[in-house]
Each structure stands twice: as structure tokens, then as C-alpha cells.
Scaffold this motif. Structure first.
Motif, PDB file in Angstrom:
ATOM      1  N   PRO A  67       0.840  -1.199   0.000  1.00  0.00           N
ATOM      2  CA  PRO A  67       0.000   0.000   0.000  1.00  0.00           C
ATOM      3  C   PRO A  67       0.875   1.250   0.000  1.00  0.00           C
ATOM      4  O   PRO A  67       2.013   1.222   0.476  1.00  0.00           O
ATOM      5  CB  PRO A  67      -0.783  -0.105   1.318  1.00  0.00           C
ATOM      6  CG  PRO A  67      -0.672  -1.523   1.726  1.00  0.00           C
ATOM      7  CD  PRO A  67       0.617  -2.025   1.174  1.00  0.00           C
ATOM      8  N   TRP A  68       0.342   2.335  -0.513  1.00  0.00           N
ATOM      9  CA  TRP A  68       1.084   3.593  -0.602  1.00  0.00           C
ATOM     10  C   TRP A  68       1.614   3.981   0.776  1.00  0.00           C
ATOM     11  O   TRP A  68       0.903   3.949   1.770  1.00  0.00           O
ATOM     12  CB  TRP A  68       0.174   4.687  -1.141  1.00  0.00           C
ATOM     13  CG  TRP A  68       0.869   5.989  -1.298  1.00  0.00           C
ATOM     14  CD1 TRP A  68       1.638   6.374  -2.346  1.00  0.00           C
ATOM     15  CD2 TRP A  68       0.864   7.074  -0.378  1.00  0.00           C
ATOM     16  NE1 TRP A  68       2.115   7.638  -2.135  1.00  0.00           N
ATOM     17  CE2 TRP A  68       1.664   8.089  -0.933  1.00  0.00           C
ATOM     18  CE3 TRP A  68       0.283   7.287   0.853  1.00  0.00           C
ATOM     19  CZ2 TRP A  68       1.873   9.295  -0.300  1.00  0.00           C
ATOM     20  CZ3 TRP A  68       0.497   8.495   1.488  1.00  0.00           C
ATOM     21  CH2 TRP A  68       1.285   9.483   0.909  1.00  0.00           C
ATOM     22  N   GLY A  69       2.896   4.324   0.821  1.00  0.00           N
ATOM     23  CA  GLY A  69       3.511   4.806   2.040  1.00  0.00           C
ATOM     24  C   GLY A  69       4.034   3.744   2.983  1.00  0.00           C
ATOM     25  O   GLY A  69       4.536   4.073   4.047  1.00  0.00           O
ATOM     26  N   THR A  70       3.939   2.463   2.599  1.00  0.00           N
ATOM     27  CA  THR A  70       4.374   1.414   3.525  1.00  0.00           C
ATOM     28  C   THR A  70       5.520   0.567   3.002  1.00  0.00           C
ATOM     29  O   THR A  70       5.979  -0.328   3.713  1.00  0.00           O
ATOM     30  CB  THR A  70       3.208   0.477   3.867  1.00  0.00           C
ATOM     31  OG1 THR A  70       2.754  -0.152   2.665  1.00  0.00           O
ATOM     32  CG2 THR A  70       2.073   1.230   4.519  1.00  0.00           C
ATOM     33  N   ALA A  71       5.992   0.790   1.791  1.00  0.00           N
ATOM     34  CA  ALA A  71       7.033  -0.064   1.217  1.00  0.00           C
ATOM     35  C   ALA A  71       8.322   0.008   2.018  1.00  0.00           C
ATOM     36  O   ALA A  71       9.035  -0.979   2.146  1.00  0.00           O
ATOM     37  CB  ALA A  71       7.297   0.318  -0.235  1.00  0.00           C
ATOM     38  N   TRP A  72       8.637   1.161   2.578  1.00  0.00           N
ATOM     39  CA  TRP A  72       9.884   1.301   3.332  1.00  0.00           C
ATOM     40  C   TRP A  72       9.876   0.440   4.584  1.00  0.00           C
ATOM     41  O   TRP A  72      10.928   0.098   5.115  1.00  0.00           O
ATOM     42  CB  TRP A  72      10.138   2.763   3.673  1.00  0.00           C
ATOM     43  CG  TRP A  72       9.111   3.344   4.586  1.00  0.00           C
ATOM     44  CD1 TRP A  72       7.931   3.926   4.223  1.00  0.00           C
ATOM     45  CD2 TRP A  72       9.147   3.387   6.004  1.00  0.00           C
ATOM     46  NE1 TRP A  72       7.228   4.325   5.324  1.00  0.00           N
ATOM     47  CE2 TRP A  72       7.958   4.005   6.446  1.00  0.00           C
ATOM     48  CE3 TRP A  72      10.063   2.969   6.951  1.00  0.00           C
ATOM     49  CZ2 TRP A  72       7.673   4.213   7.777  1.00  0.00           C
ATOM     50  CZ3 TRP A  72       9.768   3.191   8.287  1.00  0.00           C
ATOM     51  CH2 TRP A  72       8.592   3.792   8.687  1.00  0.00           C
ATOM     52  N   LEU A  73       8.702   0.061   5.070  1.00  0.00           N
ATOM     53  CA  LEU A  73       8.632  -0.829   6.228  1.00  0.00           C
ATOM     54  C   LEU A  73       9.155  -2.222   5.884  1.00  0.00           C
ATOM     55  O   LEU A  73       9.789  -2.880   6.703  1.00  0.00           O
ATOM     56  CB  LEU A  73       7.196  -0.942   6.740  1.00  0.00           C
ATOM     57  CG  LEU A  73       6.592   0.332   7.317  1.00  0.00           C
ATOM     58  CD1 LEU A  73       5.112   0.134   7.597  1.00  0.00           C
ATOM     59  CD2 LEU A  73       7.326   0.739   8.580  1.00  0.00           C
ATOM     60  N   ALA A  74       8.876  -2.674   4.664  1.00  0.00           N
ATOM     61  CA  ALA A  74       9.302  -4.002   4.250  1.00  0.00           C
ATOM     62  C   ALA A  74      10.741  -4.016   3.748  1.00  0.00           C
ATOM     63  O   ALA A  74      11.484  -4.944   4.021  1.00  0.00           O
ATOM     64  CB  ALA A  74       8.368  -4.517   3.156  1.00  0.00           C
ATOM     65  N   ASP A  75      11.112  -2.980   2.989  1.00  0.00           N
ATOM     66  CA  ASP A  75      12.447  -2.965   2.384  1.00  0.00           C
ATOM     67  C   ASP A  75      12.859  -1.512   2.144  1.00  0.00           C
ATOM     68  O   ASP A  75      12.235  -0.810   1.356  1.00  0.00           O
ATOM     69  CB  ASP A  75      12.411  -3.736   1.060  1.00  0.00           C
ATOM     70  CG  ASP A  75      13.788  -4.015   0.502  1.00  0.00           C
ATOM     71  OD1 ASP A  75      14.776  -3.482   1.051  1.00  0.00           O
ATOM     72  OD2 ASP A  75      13.875  -4.762  -0.479  1.00  0.00           O
ATOM     73  N   ASP A  76      13.904  -1.064   2.800  1.00  0.00           N
ATOM     74  CA  ASP A  76      14.337   0.327   2.647  1.00  0.00           C
ATOM     75  C   ASP A  76      15.237   0.525   1.434  1.00  0.00           C
ATOM     76  O   ASP A  76      15.765   1.609   1.233  1.00  0.00           O
ATOM     77  CB  ASP A  76      15.015   0.836   3.913  1.00  0.00           C
ATOM     78  CG  ASP A  76      16.239   0.021   4.293  1.00  0.00           C
ATOM     79  OD1 ASP A  76      16.469  -1.028   3.660  1.00  0.00           O
ATOM     80  OD2 ASP A  76      16.954   0.427   5.216  1.00  0.00           O
ATOM     81  N   ASP A  77      15.403  -0.507   0.610  1.00  0.00           N
ATOM     82  CA  ASP A  77      16.214  -0.415  -0.606  1.00  0.00           C
ATOM     83  C   ASP A  77      15.345  -0.154  -1.837  1.00  0.00           C
ATOM     84  O   ASP A  77      15.803  -0.274  -2.955  1.00  0.00           O
ATOM     85  CB  ASP A  77      17.021  -1.711  -0.784  1.00  0.00           C
ATOM     86  CG  ASP A  77      18.085  -1.596  -1.857  1.00  0.00           C
ATOM     87  OD1 ASP A  77      18.709  -0.514  -1.951  1.00  0.00           O
ATOM     88  OD2 ASP A  77      18.282  -2.572  -2.602  1.00  0.00           O
TER      89      ASP A  77
END
Length: 135
Positions: free
Chosen positions: A20-30
Motif C-alpha cells: 500500500p502507498w507509504g508502507t514499502a519502506w517498512l518491508a524494504d528500505d532499498d
């Protein structure tokens, strides 16, 4: 509030790992979008995205919009804007401003819907059209 219907970290539902928008950095900061890479002075190192963001939007036809995510670790530096590129871009823009019928160069881009300058499209000579517009 994020929508969990867009959460697909293994890619089984949407083909790519989806967040979901705004949550990808929670799973992978790369991961980063093209715009985020550009702000870092980078471009995608691969042509295929690694994952995607997905969110609801009234602007989209199907009500859902997506943004491709690329790996920052695989990104490459942006290529320089050289003098040769600047000359090529200037020549291309001049071609888009030149009427193919009367060969006059205008300060605006010739509309592709007309295929020629408005004066030639209306059947009049550009010199006459300019004089009528000034009067």
C-alpha cells in the motif's frame, strides 16, 4: 489509514510484490520510485521494476493507481546533459516549430492535430494571416 487489500509482499496476487502507498519502506528500505531515484541523482539500473506501490485514486479509470519500485542498490548515476544532447534537443524543437507547408519557424509548437501552422490549415498565406491579426 492504509488499505490491506493492496498488501501482497510475495507477488502472488498482482504479479509483483505490492505494498500500500507509504508502507514499502517498512518491508524494504532499498526500494524507491523513479522520482525518488531522480532526486538522489540516480536512474533505475534495470528496466524491470522490483515491486510496486498501489493505492486508491479517483483520478484513475479503475480507481487504483500504481507506482513502480526499483532497487536503490542496483541504480546507476544519471547520465550528463552534454552539449551534443542540447544541440539535438534544440534541433528537434525547431523541427516541431517549423510548418512543413510554408517553412516558417514559429515561437510555438505546431499543433499535431493540424499538421501545419493555423494559417496554412485555414488555406491563407501566413503573411496575410499575420496582417489580419494585427489589424
Amino acid at each position: 489509514m492504509t488499505s490491506l487489500r493492496f498488501l501482497d509482499p510475495d507477488g502472488s496476487r498482482y504479479g509483483l510484490p505490492t505494498y500500500p502507498w507509504g508502507t514499502a519502506w517498512l518491508a524494504d528500505d532499498d526500494l524507491a520510485t523513479r522520482k525518488q531515484l531522480a532526486n538522489m541523482g540516480l536512474r533505475p539500473g534495470t528496466s524491470e521494476p522490483t515491486a510496486q506501490l498501489m493505492w486508491r485514486s479517483r483520478r484513475a479509470k479503475n480507481g487504483v493507481r500504481t507506482a513502480a519500485l526499483y532497487r536503490i542498490s542496483e541504480a546507476r548515476p544519471k547520465e550528463e546533459f552534454t552539449e551534443a544532447r542540447a544541440r539535438g534537443l534544440a534541433a528537434a524543437m525547431r523541427a516541431r516549430r517549423t510548418c512543413p507547408t510554408c517553412r516558417l519557424v514559429f515561437v510555438y509548437v505546431i499543433p499535431t492535430s493540424l499538421g501545419q501552422c493555423p494559417a496554412c490549415h485555414e488555406g491563407g498565406a501566413p503573411e496575410t494571416w499575420e496582417l489580419e491579426a494585427a489589424a
